[in-house]
Design an enzyme around this catalytic site. Structure first.
Site, short mmCIF file in Angstrom:
data_model
loop_
_atom_site.label_atom_id
_atom_site.label_comp_id
_atom_site.label_asym_id
_atom_site.label_seq_id
_atom_site.Cartn_x
_atom_site.Cartn_y
_atom_site.Cartn_z
CG ASP A 146 -1.88 0.50 0.96
OD1 ASP A 146 -2.52 1.88 0.24
OD2 ASP A 146 -2.94 0.91 1.66
C1 NOJ Z 1 -4.37 3.67 0.34
C2 NOJ Z 1 -4.80 3.06 0.04
O1 NOJ Z 1 -5.14 2.79 1.40
C3 NOJ Z 1 -5.37 2.40 -0.56
O2 NOJ Z 1 -6.42 1.65 -1.00
C4 NOJ Z 1 -5.34 2.90 -1.85
O3 NOJ Z 1 -5.78 2.08 -3.50
C5 NOJ Z 1 -3.75 3.37 -2.29
N1 NOJ Z 1 -3.66 4.62 -1.03
C6 NOJ Z 1 -3.74 4.01 -3.39
O4 NOJ Z 1 -4.89 5.64 -3.38
#
Ligand code: NOJ
Length: 773
Positions: free
Chosen positions: A299
């Site tokens: 993530d």
């Molecule tokens: C953080 C989020 O937790 C995740 O779900 C997301 O896909 C990414 N940012 C990218 O935007």
């Protein structure tokens, strides 16, 4: 014109002499790609050959480059062109202008040494430019075909601008509505969650991942993020093995089985080991036990966060631990690029680990057909973005996801020959608010507001619509999407102005035959970094509602929300309550369809609805207690029973269920049995009902939940029509992971079976599961 020149760029890619070595392989692959069928493992011998040949030609620097994703707003964003020219960008996040995508892709496939295409990713969670209902709402449809359709439409739209990778579906089980990200998933139940998760994967990836209108799914957040302590976003999860195996992992497993080609590691600490550095999760469970051969991405910033968690000692250690745990690509942060080459020299990471990671990335690009068709045709987006077809599907799906919670004296549907309707609430004229959180590709001005939708629906009638906000919602702290959707400035600034608007709204209610109050949460109040410590209607909405009820006028409450809210007072005093969640671009039209009966609500709750925040976490599949049947003894100051049970939802018609039967009274473990029931539409409109099957294992090596969903089907019946619904109960679904045996098995014994229209279903029978012979 543009697509012609792209075509020629593409051809140049194929025929440039300097690239003969790679092109031999590329041509070979191009021919083979036509024959490629997407297998569960997602690779073919031809693909492996191609990838291995390419890998053999890559420098360590280029390999690590492939393992790096950059976002426009990440530290490396401004250096993107230079990095691409050096072959050091594996993926980009948040680029969504097709011309820019083609420009960057051109740098990669024509100007970099090895011509490896870039994988462009974006959070297409519930639509791209056309917004569909949020995933929690999609789950409320209890209809996998509907959910698949929504994500297929989203894939068509997103791919039309060149996005080939979505960070969805989010399949985290959530049992605590304080957690803002409950809205992004399918709710509390692993069975419903698994079916919704698979449907989304099918929708995004289609039958053929290499088709230009398919996008690669990325199942997230692996795993256990939904159990954040106290519902606080990003907080640790402390999950027992039993809960992990039986509740939190199954939706992920289902998506791997359905062919999901990528997985995202979660942010949070899981039982003391942060998910992004958790080899047990990313390797032992995902790759070894489940046979996942796809791509694992971290993530955003979750690799350097291993230091923040107090797990990794240094940023280098974080990179090493993440890659050794099984992360193939780092999202937006730069730990891999900065430290991995040195870590390989120091033998902290083996080059074969790096090769495995790069192989997954190249295979994903291969499966998407990017080596063959790296560019996007500019014409496609012109036809696809917010097309009439996208709009009409979004409208129909929004209507399918609404849940009717109360409807005293058949107040709904409203007649179109009313003299006057008052339409009140802070969200009635808002375009972004009704879209929900993950709407980053949307243009709010495309959204049909509630006022607009009702006006359109009443256009040919003499009904007068009296509309005003009544109150404004104070939005609290800025959301993570504030750049894109800045919080509107309040227009009512003084107390006197606020009071005057409040009074005006109540006056309009008094003047009307019926009042419709649209209340709930603004766009940024549910979602990432949007957890709440209360579940009340934000701001002064409850006061507005109570004052409106005090007028004595018939009143409909339309809820816009990403989680259950505290509507306990409303459930006793407001005759009709319709939950539309965040319905998306076609919100206004869909809400009008539902209010006037052009569409009939048939959605069911994918979460248990609490009476107050003090009851959470709350879910129906709890284990039996010593005093199982007395909901009033567990809190001395209130009931422990929910306000509305999981699976609940009313209709404008009524249904009767009778004659529950099974095709056998006993069945061997490993076999299945048919469970049938007759369903009849006993009212006067055509409508949908969701037949739900729950089971309970009476005794075994471990105590089992009081009820567990094991089957469901949404059907449509005309007035007086009767249908026999047969649900196949596969005894594998009765199996569970037991703390005693530390393994998963189907334990022979007696099972209760209930079939009904919510988790309090009363039609009952039993089934004996006998040992496998
Ligand atoms: C953080 C989020 O937790 C995740 O779900 C997301 O896909 C990414 N940012 C990218 O935007």
């Amino acid at each position: 014109m543009a697509s012609l020149s792209l075509g020629s760029q593409s051809r140049r890619f194929l025929f440039a002499g300097v690239l003969c070595c790679l092109l031999f392989a590329a041509d070979h692959v191009t021919a083979a790609a036509d024959k490629v069928t997407h297998t569960r493992q997602g690779s073919t011998t031809d693909a492996d050959h191609f990838v291995d040949a390419l890998l053999a030609r890559m420098t360590l620097q280029e390999k690590i480059g492939q393992m790096s994703q950059i976002a426009l707003n990440s530290p490396e964003g401004p250096k993107r062109d230079e990095l691409i020219l050096h072959g050091e960008v594996g993926s980009m996040l948040f680029v969504r202008d097709p011309q820019e995508i083609n420009r960057l892709q051109h740098l990669a496939v024509e100007k970099s040494r090895l011509h490896i295409p870039i994988l462009f990713g974006f959070d297409v969670v519930h639509g791209y430019r056309t917004v569909y209902p949020v995933p929690l709402a999609l789950a409320a449809s209890w209809d996998p075909a509907t959910v698949e359709k929504a994500q297929r439409m989203a894939a068509r739209e997103a791919s039309s601008v060149g996005i080939r990778w979505t960070f969805a579906p989010m399949v985290d089980i959530a049992r605590d509505p304080r957690w803002g990200r409950m809205m992004e998933g399918a709710g509390e139940d692993p069975y419903l969650g698994s079916r919704m998760a698979e449907a989304q994967v099918r929708g995004f990836q289609g039958d053929d991942l290499s088709a230009p209108d398919s996008i690669m799914a990325c199942v997230k957040h692996f795993a256990g993020y939904g159990a954040a302590v106290g519902g606080r976003d990003y907080d640790s999860s402390d999950i027992s093995d039993e809960q992990m195996q039986n509740i939190y992992l199954p939706p992920f497993h289902a998506t791997v089985h359905a062919g999901a080609a990528s997985v995202m590691s979660a942010y949070m600490d899981l039982n003391g080991v942060p998910a992004t550095g958790n080899r047990w999760l990313l390797h032992d469970v995902l790759r070894k036990d489940w046979g996942f051969h796809g791509l694992v991405v971290s993530d955003w910033d979750s690799v350097p966060s291993l230091v923040t968690h107090g797990f990794a000692a240094t940023p280098e250690d974080a990179a090493v631990r993440a890659v050794n745990a099984g992360v193939d690509m780092e999202m937006t942060s730069t730990s891999f690029r900065t430290y991995l080459a040195d870590a390989v020299k120091k033998k902290l990471v083996t080059e074969s680990t790096i090769d495995d990671a790069v192989r997954s990335i190249l295979l994903a690009k291969y499966k998407l057909g990017l080596f063959k068709n790296p560019y996007v045709s500019l014409e496609r987006s012109q036809k696809e973005l917010v097309s009439p077809e996208q709009r009409s599907v979004s409208r129909a799906i929004a209507a399918k996801t609404a849940v009717l919670l109360r409807n005293e004296n058949h107040l709904l549907p409203l007649k179109k020959d009313l003299r006057t309707i008052a339409l009140i609430g802070p969200l009635i004229e808002s375009q972004p608010d009704v879209m929900g959180s993950w709407s980053l590709g949307a243009h709010p001005q495309d959204t049909v507001t509630v006022v607009e939708g009702l006006k359109r629906s009443l256009a040919s009638t003499g009904t007068k619509l009296l509309a005003t906000k009544g109150v404004e919602i104070e939005r609290g702290q800025p959301s993570i999407f504030d750049d894109q959707f800045p919080s509107p400035k309040p227009t009512l600034t003084t107390d006197a102005q606020k009071q005057a608007e409040f009074n005006h709204a109540i006056d309009l209610v008094r003047q009307a035959d019926v009042a419709v109050l649209v209340l709930g949460e603004a766009q940024t109040m549910s979602g990432e970094r949007a957890s709440r410590s209360t579940l009340t209607l934000p701001g002064k909405q409850e006061q507005l509602l109570e004052a409106a009820v005090a007028t004595g006028k018939p009143l409909v409450l339309v809820l816009v929300n990403g989680r259950p809210l505290n509507i306990t007072w409303a459930s006793q005093h407001v005759p009709a309550i319709l939950d539309v969640w965040y319905p998306g671009t076609e919100a206004g039209d869909a809400i009008a369809d539902l209010l006037f009966g052009d569409a009939v609500p048939g959605g069911k709750l994918p979460v248990t609805w609490p009476r107050s925040v003090g009851q959470v976490p709350i879910y129906y599949a709890r284990n039996l207690t010593q005093i199982p049947n007395d909901p009033d003894t567990r809190y001395w100051d209130g009931s422990s029973a929910p306000l509305y049970p999981f699976g609940y939802g009313l209709s404008y018609t009524t249904f009767s269920l009778s004659d529950l039967r099974t095709s056998a009274k006993a069945v061997q473990a490993g076999e299945s049995v048919d469970v049938s029931i007759d369903v009849r539409n006993t009212g006067s409109v055509i409508a949908d009902e969701v037949v739900q099957l729950y089971t309970h294992q009476r005794a075994g090596s471990a105590s089992r939940p009081v009820r567990e969903l094991k089957g469901f089907r949404r059907i449509t019946l005309k007035p007086s029509e009767r249908q026999t619904v047969t649900l196949k109960l596969d005894t594998h679904d009765l199996g569970f992971w037991s703390t005693q045996t530390r393994s998963r098995s189907i334990e022979p014994g007696v099972f209760d079976l209930w079939v009904g229209t919510d988790s309090n279903a009363t039609e009952h029978t039993t089934l004996e599961v006998t040992p496998q012979r």
